[in-house]
Design a protein around this motif. Structure first.
Motif, short mmCIF file in Angstrom:
data_model
loop_
_atom_site.label_atom_id
_atom_site.label_comp_id
_atom_site.label_asym_id
_atom_site.label_seq_id
_atom_site.Cartn_x
_atom_site.Cartn_y
_atom_site.Cartn_z
N ARG A 65 0.85 -1.20 0.00
CA ARG A 65 0.00 0.00 0.00
C ARG A 65 0.88 1.24 0.00
O ARG A 65 1.88 1.30 0.70
N LEU A 66 0.47 2.24 -0.79
CA LEU A 66 1.19 3.51 -0.84
C LEU A 66 0.36 4.53 -0.06
O LEU A 66 -0.80 4.77 -0.38
N LEU A 67 0.97 5.11 0.97
CA LEU A 67 0.27 6.03 1.86
C LEU A 67 0.87 7.42 1.76
O LEU A 67 2.10 7.57 1.66
N PHE A 68 0.01 8.42 1.86
CA PHE A 68 0.44 9.81 1.81
C PHE A 68 -0.15 10.57 3.00
O PHE A 68 -1.06 10.12 3.65
N ARG A 69 0.37 11.75 3.21
CA ARG A 69 -0.12 12.75 4.16
C ARG A 69 -0.41 12.15 5.54
O ARG A 69 0.43 11.47 6.11
N SER A 70 -1.59 12.43 6.07
CA SER A 70 -1.91 12.02 7.44
C SER A 70 -1.98 10.51 7.58
O SER A 70 -1.63 9.96 8.63
N GLU A 71 -2.40 9.82 6.54
CA GLU A 71 -2.46 8.35 6.61
C GLU A 71 -1.06 7.77 6.76
O GLU A 71 -0.84 6.84 7.54
N HIS A 75 0.29 5.85 10.13
CA HIS A 75 0.84 4.49 9.96
C HIS A 75 2.23 4.40 10.60
O HIS A 75 2.53 3.44 11.32
N LEU A 76 3.09 5.38 10.33
CA LEU A 76 4.44 5.36 10.88
C LEU A 76 4.40 5.37 12.40
O LEU A 76 5.13 4.60 13.06
N LEU A 77 3.59 6.22 12.98
CA LEU A 77 3.50 6.30 14.44
C LEU A 77 2.97 4.99 15.03
O LEU A 77 3.50 4.51 16.04
N ARG A 78 1.96 4.41 14.42
CA ARG A 78 1.43 3.13 14.93
C ARG A 78 2.48 2.04 14.86
O ARG A 78 2.58 1.20 15.75
N ARG A 79 3.28 2.03 13.80
CA ARG A 79 4.32 1.00 13.67
C ARG A 79 5.39 1.12 14.74
O ARG A 79 6.02 0.13 15.11
N LEU A 80 5.63 2.34 15.24
CA LEU A 80 6.65 2.53 16.27
C LEU A 80 6.27 1.86 17.58
O LEU A 80 7.14 1.50 18.37
N GLY A 88 -0.67 7.69 16.94
CA GLY A 88 -1.02 7.35 15.56
C GLY A 88 -2.48 6.95 15.43
O GLY A 88 -3.15 7.30 14.45
N ALA A 89 -2.99 6.21 16.42
CA ALA A 89 -4.40 5.81 16.40
C ALA A 89 -5.31 7.04 16.51
O ALA A 89 -6.33 7.11 15.83
N LEU A 90 -4.93 8.00 17.35
CA LEU A 90 -5.72 9.24 17.45
C LEU A 90 -5.72 10.00 16.13
O LEU A 90 -6.75 10.51 15.69
N LEU A 91 -4.55 10.07 15.50
CA LEU A 91 -4.46 10.75 14.22
C LEU A 91 -5.32 10.02 13.17
O LEU A 91 -6.01 10.67 12.37
N ALA A 92 -5.29 8.71 13.17
CA ALA A 92 -6.08 7.94 12.21
C ALA A 92 -7.58 8.09 12.48
O ALA A 92 -8.40 7.93 11.57
N TRP A 93 -7.93 8.39 13.71
CA TRP A 93 -9.33 8.55 14.10
C TRP A 93 -9.92 9.85 13.57
O TRP A 93 -11.11 9.92 13.30
N TRP A 94 -9.09 10.88 13.39
CA TRP A 94 -9.57 12.16 12.84
C TRP A 94 -10.11 11.92 11.43
O TRP A 94 -9.56 11.08 10.70
N PRO A 95 -11.11 12.65 11.03
CA PRO A 95 -11.56 12.55 9.63
C PRO A 95 -10.39 12.88 8.70
O PRO A 95 -9.70 13.89 8.88
N ARG A 96 -10.15 12.02 7.73
CA ARG A 96 -8.98 12.19 6.87
C ARG A 96 -8.95 13.53 6.15
O ARG A 96 -7.88 14.13 6.06
N PRO A 97 -10.07 14.05 5.62
CA PRO A 97 -9.96 15.37 4.96
C PRO A 97 -9.44 16.46 5.92
O PRO A 97 -8.65 17.31 5.51
N LEU A 98 -9.86 16.41 7.17
CA LEU A 98 -9.39 17.39 8.15
C LEU A 98 -7.92 17.17 8.48
O LEU A 98 -7.12 18.12 8.50
#
Length: 134
Positions: A65-71, A75-80, A88-98
């Motif tokens: 999978r190729l991921l950009f921007r907030s996604e 992903h990087l934070l969750r992998r750490l 990372g989970a909190l960031l992923a929880w935000w609506p992606r457009p925001l």
């Protein structure tokens, strides 16, 4: 298998992000690194995806999978792992457009906020060099 973190080699914020990841992935078990526009990026990412890629950070996951921007950031934070996984989970929880809009604002300002490295692409230490591709 490793994720590949593609970064803007002329961006101070991107270099800091790579150093941040290197410091937390001490064993080198999670990530490999390559500059956007480098040989690895051209070889591993299809032309259409390269054209759509932002000029900051992108992640090619071990699953392809190729991921950009907030996604990518989430992903990087969750992998750490550890507390970073929660952030990372909190960031992923935000609506992606925001979250992407916030990412894009920072990306536009990053050259003013974080100084460009003295060398366009600083040479990593011999111990870390094996984690970098062209």
């Amino acid at each position: 298998m490793h994720d590949i973190v593609f970064y803007d080699s002329g961006c101070g914020a991107c270099h800091r992000a790579v150093r941040f990841l290197l410091a937390r992935d001490r064993a080198g078990a999670l990530f490999r690194y390559a500059p956007l526009g480098g040989e690895t990026f051209r070889a591993r990412v299809p032309q259409a995806a390269r054209a759509a890629a932002p000029d900051s950070l992108a992640v090619l996951t071990a699953s392809g999978r190729l991921l950009f921007r907030s996604e990518a950031t989430a992903h990087l934070l969750r992998r750490l792992g550890g507390a970073w996984r929660g952030i990372g989970a909190l960031l992923a929880w935000w609506p992606r457009p925001l979250a992407d809009a916030a990412y894009d604002v920072f990306a536009r300002l990053r050259h003013r906020v974080a100084a460009r490295p003295a060398a366009t692409c600083p040479t990593p230490s011999p111990r870390l060099r094996t984690r970098f591709d062209g």
